[in-house]
Write an enzyme that holds these catalytic residues in place. Structure first.
Site, mmCIF file in Angstrom:
data_model
loop_
_atom_site.group_PDB
_atom_site.id
_atom_site.type_symbol
_atom_site.label_atom_id
_atom_site.label_comp_id
_atom_site.label_asym_id
_atom_site.label_seq_id
_atom_site.Cartn_x
_atom_site.Cartn_y
_atom_site.Cartn_z
ATOM 1 N N LYS A 1 15.090 25.524 41.985
ATOM 2 C CA LYS A 1 14.618 26.146 43.219
ATOM 3 C C LYS A 1 13.904 25.128 44.104
ATOM 4 C CE LYS A 1 12.885 30.346 43.183
ATOM 5 N NZ LYS A 1 11.973 31.507 43.016
ATOM 6 N N GLU B 1 12.504 18.213 34.125
ATOM 7 C CA GLU B 1 13.616 18.083 33.192
ATOM 8 C C GLU B 1 14.957 18.071 33.933
ATOM 9 O OE1 GLU B 1 10.375 20.648 31.209
ATOM 10 O OE2 GLU B 1 11.309 20.453 33.183
ATOM 11 N N GLY C 1 13.084 33.321 38.139
ATOM 12 C CA GLY C 1 14.031 32.454 37.426
ATOM 13 C C GLY C 1 14.796 33.160 36.334
ATOM 14 N N ARG C 2 14.118 33.954 35.509
ATOM 15 C CA ARG C 2 14.806 34.601 34.385
ATOM 16 C C ARG C 2 15.596 35.829 34.809
ATOM 17 N NH1 ARG C 2 9.463 34.699 34.262
ATOM 18 N NH2 ARG C 2 8.273 36.642 34.176
ATOM 19 N N GLU D 1 8.712 35.793 28.243
ATOM 20 C CA GLU D 1 8.101 35.182 29.419
ATOM 21 C C GLU D 1 7.594 36.256 30.376
ATOM 22 O OE1 GLU D 1 9.284 31.066 31.088
ATOM 23 O OE2 GLU D 1 10.191 32.497 32.480
ATOM 24 N N HIS E 1 24.243 37.344 6.198
ATOM 25 C CA HIS E 1 24.266 36.335 5.137
ATOM 26 C C HIS E 1 23.103 35.352 5.282
ATOM 27 C CE1 HIS E 1 28.279 37.491 3.564
ATOM 28 N NE2 HIS E 1 28.431 37.926 4.809
ATOM 29 N N LYS F 1 2.738 21.840 31.237
ATOM 30 C CA LYS F 1 3.363 20.967 32.234
ATOM 31 C C LYS F 1 2.335 19.994 32.816
ATOM 32 C CE LYS F 1 6.969 24.154 33.885
ATOM 33 N NZ LYS F 1 7.457 24.890 35.078
#
Length: 554
Positions: free
Chosen positions: A218, A224, A279-280, A365, A396, A514
């Site tokens: 954005k 990152e 964002g999510r 979040e 399993h 951050k």
């Protein structure tokens, strides 16, 4: 001093669950805790009919829960007293319900296929939303048809989405889920991790001449994402030898026009979204450009239409017959009254293998908060730990703990009636296991039944049962059904946030790490002693400096 303040605020806080109905539910839980679900089924042959619900292509069976009619009536009353209906209208209306950031929360506008006006600060946002969707479709068709070419004239064969968090998890999950609908000659890759192995491993198998990058950030400043984007840019330029070629191989999803242009991307190939898109919750926006490239604009619209259908159901169905509300209330029931600390997402579908990871972010979040929307420290549990994996593999692996462990872990089992493959025998085995696991978790097996079935009175073969689960059945995993499924969970999260009195749309908890990382980064190779940290962090920085200098020779 801080802890004293927190305690005082907690004492003063009214609390989202400090209502008479909460005390009634606590008393009711003591009654229900002593009842086994198999007895509830034995006493009520119509239990499935009363505790199941269909919305479009989705069937929800919630009968295998530790509930009665009285339970659900009380839980619905809790939702009414929390004003879920009022908060729901505020969201759809464009009110700024993200109060800490003073933003509207309008991912529903991104898939508003009815196209009714939605206003933010007096402006109808729908013309801009529709304009971006149209531009995405036009651009994607150029790439998919071969009209868009790389700097040597070769058609694009690989698309790399560079993003992190919501700019990665959502598009990647949908890309995997809709594999049967993908373009046959266009592969999409996702780079998120700043660990150099991720970008290096992805790019070493690709050809710069035929690779297109989507930089999804954005602000176009996410550390990152931009670190990986600049590495990819250098990778391209090493072969192309001319910065003008960047425009042929990079597009951006961002609001920062200046930074996008400075990177070398043509501003015409910048796809925007807005501050009311979290964002999510952003896969429905331009962040979904990789989805449009993979499956085409028509299928992307079907995804939006499915989400819109769930939006309409959520907005208009009575709370007692409202699928997201029911899932939310059941989660509150176990989280706040049974002390369940986690919730498992168990898709019996290889194409949905990334859904648990996607929902981890979407849920934790959103509702992993200890301060309510009024600034008070809460004195009740909020968001659960969300985790899971594909069901057959899980059987399993970790199902041992679900069946015979000491923790109560509610679970959602998700499966499609119709498979995408022609391997019907495989699918029948999958369905049989899906059904068997929910029955086994509910019924269990007594010591007497164990002895009758196995010939051994072995306590280690006993299953207590009484473990709750929801079964969600899709007719088929289509773009439309997937849109409904994702929106179902989005609204479940919203309802729980309302009941817990949380701002589900901020995420301040990610900020401190951050900030500290930006401070530590220059210290890793600085020529002066490190200070200002705790003894552990200081020692670890110094250890890294010694060992990395030994490795690099710096």
């Amino acid at each position: 001093m801080a802890s004293v303040f927190a305690m005082r605020k907690q004492d003063e806080a009214p609390g989202a669950l400090h209502r008479p109905i909460f005390q009634q539910l606590k008393a009711h839980q003591e009654v229900m805790a002593a009842i086994h679900m198999r007895d509830l089924f034995a006493a009520d042959p119509a239990r499935f009919e009363r505790f199941s619900l269909q919305a479009g292509e989705l069937l929800l069976d919630y009968s295998k829960n530790r509930i009665s009619d009285e339970t659900m009536a009380m839980l619905v009353r809790l939702a009414e007293e929390a004003d879920v209906a009022g908060w729901r209208e505020r969201m759809f209306h464009g009110d700024k319900i993200n109060n800490t950031e003073n933003r509207a929360v309008l991912h529903v506008a991104l898939r508003n296929r009815g196209n009714h006006p939605v206003f933010v600060d007096g402006e109808d946002v729908m013309p801009k939303v529709n304009g971006v969707i149209e531009r995405m479709g036009v651009f994607a068709e150029k790439v998919r048809s071969g009209e868009w070419r790389g700097y040597t004239g070769e058609r694009i064969t690989d698309v790399v989405n560079i993003g992190i968090g919501g700019s990665d998890l959502g598009p990647q999950m949908v890309y995997q889920a809709l594999k049967p609908y993908r373009h046959p000659r266009l592969r999409v890759h996702f780079i998120s991790n700043v660990d150099g192995a991720h970008v290096k491993e992805t790019l070493e198998a690709l050809n710069p001449e035929t690779t297109l990058f989507i930089v999804s950030s954005k602000t176009f400043t996410t550390q990152e994402t931009m670190t990986n984007a600049h590495y990819a840019r250098d990778w391209l330029l090493t072969q192309s030898q001319a910065e003008k070629h960047v425009a042929k191989h990079f597009v951006a999803v961002s609001t920062n026009r200046g930074a996008v242009t400075a990177f070398g991307i043509d501003p015409a190939n910048r796809f925007e979204f807005w501050d009311w898109v979290g964002g999510r919750y952003s896969l429905w926006s331009a962040i979904g450009l990789s989805i449009v490239l993979a499956v085409g604009a028509e299928r992307f619209i079907e995804l939006l239409e499915g989400a819109h259908q769930m939006d309409e159901h959520f907005r208009h169905a009575p709370l007692a017959r409202n699928m997201p509300v029911i899932l939310a209330l059941l989660g509150v029931w176990y989280n706040n009254f049974f002390g369940a600390e986690s919730h498992a997402i168990l898709p019996y579908d290889h194409y949905l293998r990334s859904l648990p990871a996607y929902l981890e972010q979407a849920d934790m979040e959103s509702n992993g908060k200890s301060v309510d929307r009024d600034g008070n420290v809460v004195d009740y549990p909020t968001g659960q730990i969300i985790w899971g994996a594909t069901g057959i593999n899980g059987q399993h692996a970790f199902y041992q703990l679900l069946h015979q462990g000491t923790r109560l872990i509610p679970a959602d089992f998700i499966v499609s009636v119709e498979p995408h493959t022609e391997l019907q025998e495989h699918h029948d085995i999958l369905i049989a296991n899906f059904l068997a696991q929910t029955e086994a978790l509910m019924r269990g097996r007594t010591l007497e039944e164990t002895q009758a079935q196995t010939g051994q009175a072995a306590p280690y073969k006993v299953f207590d049962g009484n473990h709750p689960s929801n079964a969600i059945l899709l007719q088929k995993l289509t773009p439309h059904a997937l849109g409904m499924l994702i929106a179902l969970y989005e609204h479940k999260i919203f309802v729980q946030g309302v009941i817990w009195n949380l701002d589900s749309y901020d995420q301040w908890g990610v900020e401190l790490g951050k900030q500290l990382a930006s401070r530590i980064l220059p210290e890793l190779h600085a020529g002066v002693p490190v200070g200002g940290h705790d003894a552990s962090t200081t020692a670890l920085i110094n250890y890294y400096r010694r060992m990395s200098h030994r490795h690099t020779g710096i």
